[in-house]
Design a protein around this motif. Structure first.
Motif, PDB file in Angstrom:
ATOM      1  N   TRP A 152     -19.562  37.657 -73.406  1.00 43.76           N
ATOM      2  CA  TRP A 152     -19.998  37.808 -72.017  1.00 43.76           C
ATOM      3  C   TRP A 152     -21.346  38.511 -71.932  1.00 43.76           C
ATOM      4  O   TRP A 152     -21.754  39.229 -72.838  1.00 43.76           O
ATOM      5  CB  TRP A 152     -18.966  38.612 -71.204  1.00 43.76           C
ATOM      6  CG  TRP A 152     -17.763  37.797 -70.845  1.00 43.76           C
ATOM      7  CD1 TRP A 152     -16.683  37.521 -71.640  1.00 43.76           C
ATOM      8  CD2 TRP A 152     -17.527  37.139 -69.597  1.00 43.76           C
ATOM      9  NE1 TRP A 152     -15.789  36.742 -70.968  1.00 43.76           N
ATOM     10  CE2 TRP A 152     -16.272  36.485 -69.714  1.00 43.76           C
ATOM     11  CE3 TRP A 152     -18.224  37.018 -68.410  1.00 43.76           C
ATOM     12  CZ2 TRP A 152     -15.721  35.735 -68.669  1.00 43.76           C
ATOM     13  CZ3 TRP A 152     -17.683  36.285 -67.363  1.00 43.76           C
ATOM     14  CH2 TRP A 152     -16.445  35.647 -67.509  1.00 43.76           C
ATOM     15  N   ALA A 153     -22.014  38.297 -70.822  1.00 43.66           N
ATOM     16  CA  ALA A 153     -23.188  39.082 -70.409  1.00 43.66           C
ATOM     17  C   ALA A 153     -22.847  39.701 -69.061  1.00 43.66           C
ATOM     18  O   ALA A 153     -22.014  39.169 -68.312  1.00 43.66           O
ATOM     19  CB  ALA A 153     -24.423  38.201 -70.295  1.00 43.66           C
ATOM     20  N   TRP A 180     -27.455  42.230 -73.570  1.00 46.60           N
ATOM     21  CA  TRP A 180     -26.795  41.357 -72.601  1.00 46.60           C
ATOM     22  C   TRP A 180     -26.323  42.137 -71.375  1.00 46.60           C
ATOM     23  O   TRP A 180     -25.357  41.745 -70.718  1.00 46.60           O
ATOM     24  CB  TRP A 180     -25.640  40.600 -73.265  1.00 46.60           C
ATOM     25  CG  TRP A 180     -26.138  39.617 -74.270  1.00 46.60           C
ATOM     26  CD1 TRP A 180     -25.951  39.652 -75.619  1.00 46.60           C
ATOM     27  CD2 TRP A 180     -26.940  38.456 -74.007  1.00 46.60           C
ATOM     28  NE1 TRP A 180     -26.578  38.597 -76.221  1.00 46.60           N
ATOM     29  CE2 TRP A 180     -27.193  37.834 -75.255  1.00 46.60           C
ATOM     30  CE3 TRP A 180     -27.466  37.888 -72.850  1.00 46.60           C
ATOM     31  CZ2 TRP A 180     -27.956  36.679 -75.359  1.00 46.60           C
ATOM     32  CZ3 TRP A 180     -28.218  36.729 -72.966  1.00 46.60           C
ATOM     33  CH2 TRP A 180     -28.454  36.131 -74.200  1.00 46.60           C
ATOM     34  N   ILE A 238     -29.521  34.771 -66.762  1.00 41.68           N
ATOM     35  CA  ILE A 238     -28.299  33.960 -66.716  1.00 41.68           C
ATOM     36  C   ILE A 238     -28.461  32.711 -67.579  1.00 41.68           C
ATOM     37  O   ILE A 238     -27.553  32.333 -68.336  1.00 41.68           O
ATOM     38  CB  ILE A 238     -27.962  33.587 -65.260  1.00 41.68           C
ATOM     39  CG1 ILE A 238     -27.651  34.852 -64.446  1.00 41.68           C
ATOM     40  CG2 ILE A 238     -26.774  32.629 -65.202  1.00 41.68           C
ATOM     41  CD1 ILE A 238     -27.511  34.610 -62.949  1.00 41.68           C
ATOM     42  N   ALA A 241     -28.192  33.648 -71.234  1.00 41.22           N
ATOM     43  CA  ALA A 241     -26.802  33.930 -71.600  1.00 41.22           C
ATOM     44  C   ALA A 241     -26.021  32.641 -71.796  1.00 41.22           C
ATOM     45  O   ALA A 241     -25.284  32.478 -72.786  1.00 41.22           O
ATOM     46  CB  ALA A 241     -26.153  34.797 -70.526  1.00 41.22           C
ATOM     47  N   HIS A 242     -26.164  31.699 -70.879  1.00 38.92           N
ATOM     48  CA  HIS A 242     -25.450  30.439 -70.993  1.00 38.92           C
ATOM     49  C   HIS A 242     -25.905  29.650 -72.214  1.00 38.92           C
ATOM     50  O   HIS A 242     -25.078  29.033 -72.906  1.00 38.92           O
ATOM     51  CB  HIS A 242     -25.634  29.622 -69.718  1.00 38.92           C
ATOM     52  CG  HIS A 242     -24.851  30.155 -68.554  1.00 38.92           C
ATOM     53  ND1 HIS A 242     -25.161  29.864 -67.241  1.00 38.92           N
ATOM     54  CD2 HIS A 242     -23.766  30.971 -68.504  1.00 38.92           C
ATOM     55  CE1 HIS A 242     -24.300  30.468 -66.428  1.00 38.92           C
ATOM     56  NE2 HIS A 242     -23.449  31.151 -67.177  1.00 38.92           N
ATOM     57  N   ARG A 246     -22.696  32.445 -73.797  1.00 39.49           N
ATOM     58  CA  ARG A 246     -22.045  33.560 -73.103  1.00 39.49           C
ATOM     59  C   ARG A 246     -21.811  33.216 -71.641  1.00 39.49           C
ATOM     60  O   ARG A 246     -22.578  32.472 -71.035  1.00 39.49           O
ATOM     61  CB  ARG A 246     -22.911  34.829 -73.196  1.00 39.49           C
ATOM     62  CG  ARG A 246     -22.971  35.409 -74.585  1.00 39.49           C
ATOM     63  CD  ARG A 246     -23.874  36.622 -74.662  1.00 39.49           C
ATOM     64  NE  ARG A 246     -23.846  37.209 -75.999  1.00 39.49           N
ATOM     65  CZ  ARG A 246     -23.048  38.217 -76.354  1.00 39.49           C
ATOM     66  NH1 ARG A 246     -22.228  38.756 -75.465  1.00 39.49           N
ATOM     67  NH2 ARG A 246     -23.060  38.677 -77.584  1.00 39.49           N
ATOM     68  N   VAL A 248     -21.266  34.852 -67.719  1.00 42.44           N
ATOM     69  CA  VAL A 248     -21.942  35.945 -66.999  1.00 42.44           C
ATOM     70  C   VAL A 248     -21.018  36.520 -65.939  1.00 42.44           C
ATOM     71  O   VAL A 248     -20.537  35.800 -65.050  1.00 42.44           O
ATOM     72  CB  VAL A 248     -23.252  35.455 -66.348  1.00 42.44           C
ATOM     73  CG1 VAL A 248     -23.924  36.590 -65.588  1.00 42.44           C
ATOM     74  CG2 VAL A 248     -24.202  34.893 -67.408  1.00 42.44           C
ATOM     75  N   ILE A 271     -23.205  32.075 -61.730  1.00 40.78           N
ATOM     76  CA  ILE A 271     -22.499  33.021 -62.584  1.00 40.78           C
ATOM     77  C   ILE A 271     -21.093  32.483 -62.859  1.00 40.78           C
ATOM     78  O   ILE A 271     -20.710  31.414 -62.379  1.00 40.78           O
ATOM     79  CB  ILE A 271     -22.440  34.417 -61.932  1.00 40.78           C
ATOM     80  CG1 ILE A 271     -21.700  34.351 -60.574  1.00 40.78           C
ATOM     81  CG2 ILE A 271     -23.841  34.982 -61.759  1.00 40.78           C
ATOM     82  CD1 ILE A 271     -21.477  35.691 -59.932  1.00 40.78           C
TER      83      ILE A 271
END
Length: 541
Positions: A152-153, A180, A238, A241-242, A246, A248, A271
């Motif tokens: 996760w972030a 993150w 975001i 992260a994706h 990950r 969010v 998100i």
């Protein structure tokens, strides 16, 4: 020419050195690291003449200046933290003396060095961070390594106070990598906001401001432009992260969710889950089509019965500290709003001897207030026709004083707002009233009919105006509960249907035994298993 400019000119004519002073957390070693970074950043030369743990003497030299830096480390006085300083905690007194070369002024570079020191050497020290962790024992106990956080972030938007630092440190301990974490300040003038920001950056987080005024629609053009830039950076975070595989999670007061990040709105990266902390945020969410799971902490049992008591206490303490020269006992106050927070503020004022009158637009709230023994009124002007209060408090979350109310306000009344909008007529000065800043207190506004009122603080949450608000122990349970809910979200978000989940937080907190842990830690009289603050048993994990 101002007196300061005249003094500078005289110093230049007599070739007297100019100087600046600063107080910085930590030992002389920390000062040296910051000065080395400054020299590298501005292209000047750094030379250390002498250094020990307690003393430092160094030079910064450039083509147009030569600066001497002297620092002395002394025991920390605790002024930069809430907790008592650790036994060996240090802070440093710094004197920077500048000599111009070729008759040029060194005032600018002196200011630059001081700003750099405050920015780069203001982060909490390891001793400070240890104290924050130790003063949040519930959060410390629950925040253990958990693989659920590994994918996760986190975007965390809240006040920049010490307990926010404690919360994000807990997320790190659970396994969330610092890179993150994106922290966003709500923009309040909290006492240690610069230290918090510097700490976040030093630990590798992203850190910025998304001001409440932007969310409320009261921001000026420059603040709106800044919010657009921050929004673009959040979008980029975001996306990154994706791309890294990950998901969010947002812990928020409604600002990001209301922008469309939970709906796939045009221009916003979506998100994967959220935790809502405030009632105002819930109201904003209700106007959107939420397409991700959102867990409600705002109306949880934990916030209603424990956190709001601490919030109200911090509000009342801040009013008393700003009005320390005022008599309270026996005097009148008008309390705008009798909701979860407003009711506690009214009761607290009455408990201190103030005769409080409650104003609310909700008849049920007025009935509750009246049956508790408060005098009540449906509107501010109706209350002011009967009373001339010395204090008006606002906790409605809406504009509580209108232009039509101005002629009714008594001369000299103090306005204490605990939500951004209540006294926005004054904080935004929409009526162009003559105003005068009062240092460390607020702003005096001259009324159209004569007389004046004094808005305490900056018209926003007064308990956070140049203050930390709630003690770390006071928010320990709420931060621990939020952590438990966030961990559960990391485990189960993919299985939760979209929409706002009103009961999930209560169930997660109950299953974890947080209320038992809270009672045993802070309230129970049995000290057999305590050492400073009681250690928690395995049943609470």
């Amino acid at each position: 020419m101002t007196p300061g400019q005249a003094l500078t000119q005289t110093r230049q004519e007599l070739r007297l050195p100019s100087f600046r002073t600063a107080m910085v957390a930590g030992s002389s070693e920390r000062i040296q690291r910051a000065l080395t970074e400054f020299a590298a950043a501005c292209g000047c030369t750094y030379a250390c003449r002498y250094q020990s743990r307690e003393l430092l003497e160094a030079e910064l030299s450039g083509a147009e200046f030569q600066l001497t830096v002297q620092a002395r480390s002394i025991p920390a006085d605790g002024s930069g933290t809430l907790a008592l300083p650790a036994e060996d905690a240090m802070q440093s007194e710094v004197v920077i003396t500048g000599t111009p070369l070729d008759g040029r002024s060194v005032e600018g570079v002196l200011d630059d060095v001081v700003k750099f020191l405050h920015r780069e050497a203001s982060a909490y020290t390891e001793d400070d961070l240890d104290q924050i962790v130790e003063n949040m024992p519930l959060l410390k106990r629950y925040a253990q390594p958990d693989a659920a956080w590994n994918s996760w972030a986190l975007i965390f938007r809240d006040h920049y106070v010490e307990n926010s630092v404690g919360f994000l440190l807990a997320c790190e301990r659970a396994g969330l990598a610092p890179e993150w974490i994106y922290a966003l300040s709500k923009g309040d003038r909290t006492a240690h906001r610069e230290r918090v920001h510097a700490t976040f950056l030093e630990r590798g987080y992203r850190s910025a401001v998304l001001d409440n005024s932007v969310i409320d629609g009261t921001a000026g053009e420059s603040m709106q432009q800044q919010a657009l830039l921050v929004g673009a950076e959040v979008n980029a975070f975001i996306r990154l992260a994706h791309q890294a595989g990950r998901r969010v999670l947002v812990i928020d007061d409604g600002g990001l969710i209301a922008q469309g990040r939970a709906t796939g709105g045009t221009g916003w990266e979506r998100i994967d889950g959220a935790i809502e902390l405030t009632v105002s945020g819930l109201r904003r969410i209700s106007r959107t089509n939420v397409e991700v799971p959102v867990v409600n902490m705002a109306r949880s049992q934990l916030k209603t019965h424990i956190a709001y008591a601490e919030i109200a206490d911090s509000c009342l303490r801040r009013v008393r500290s700003l009005l320390h020269g005022q008599k309270f006992i026996g005097r009148r106050a008008v309390c705008l709003g009798f909701g979860t927070l407003g009711a506690r503020i009214a009761r607290g004022l009455r408990a201190s001897g103030v005769r409080a009158v409650v104003v609310d637009t909700d008849p049920l709230a007025l009935i509750r207030a009246a049956e508790e023994g408060f005098e009540t009124a449906r509107g501010l002007r109706a209350a002011l026709e009967r009373e001339a209060p010395f204090l008006i408090t606002g906790s409605t979350g809406a504009q509580a004083v209108t232009p039509e109310d101005l002629t009714s306000l008594p001369n000299g009344v103090f306005l204490a707002g605990f939500a951004t909008k209540d006294f926005s007529l004054f904080s935004l000065n929409t009526e162009d009233l003559p105003a005068r800043k009062i240092a460390e207190t607020g702003t005096e506004y001259v009324l159209p009919h004569g007389g004046s009122v004094i808005l305490l603080g900056d018209g926003r949450s007064l308990n956070l105006y140049e203050a930390e608000g709630i003690p770390n122990q006071g928010y320990d349970a709420y931060r621990a509960g939020t952590y438990l809910v966030a961990t559960a979200m990391c485990r189960t978000a993919k299985d939760l249907p979209p929409g706002v989940h009103l009961q999930a937080a209560d169930q997660i907190i109950e299953d974890a035994g947080l209320f038992d842990a809270y009672y045993d830690t802070y309230i129970a009289t049995d000290t057999t298993d305590r050492c400073g603050v009681m250690s928690l048993g395995a049943d609470y994990v």
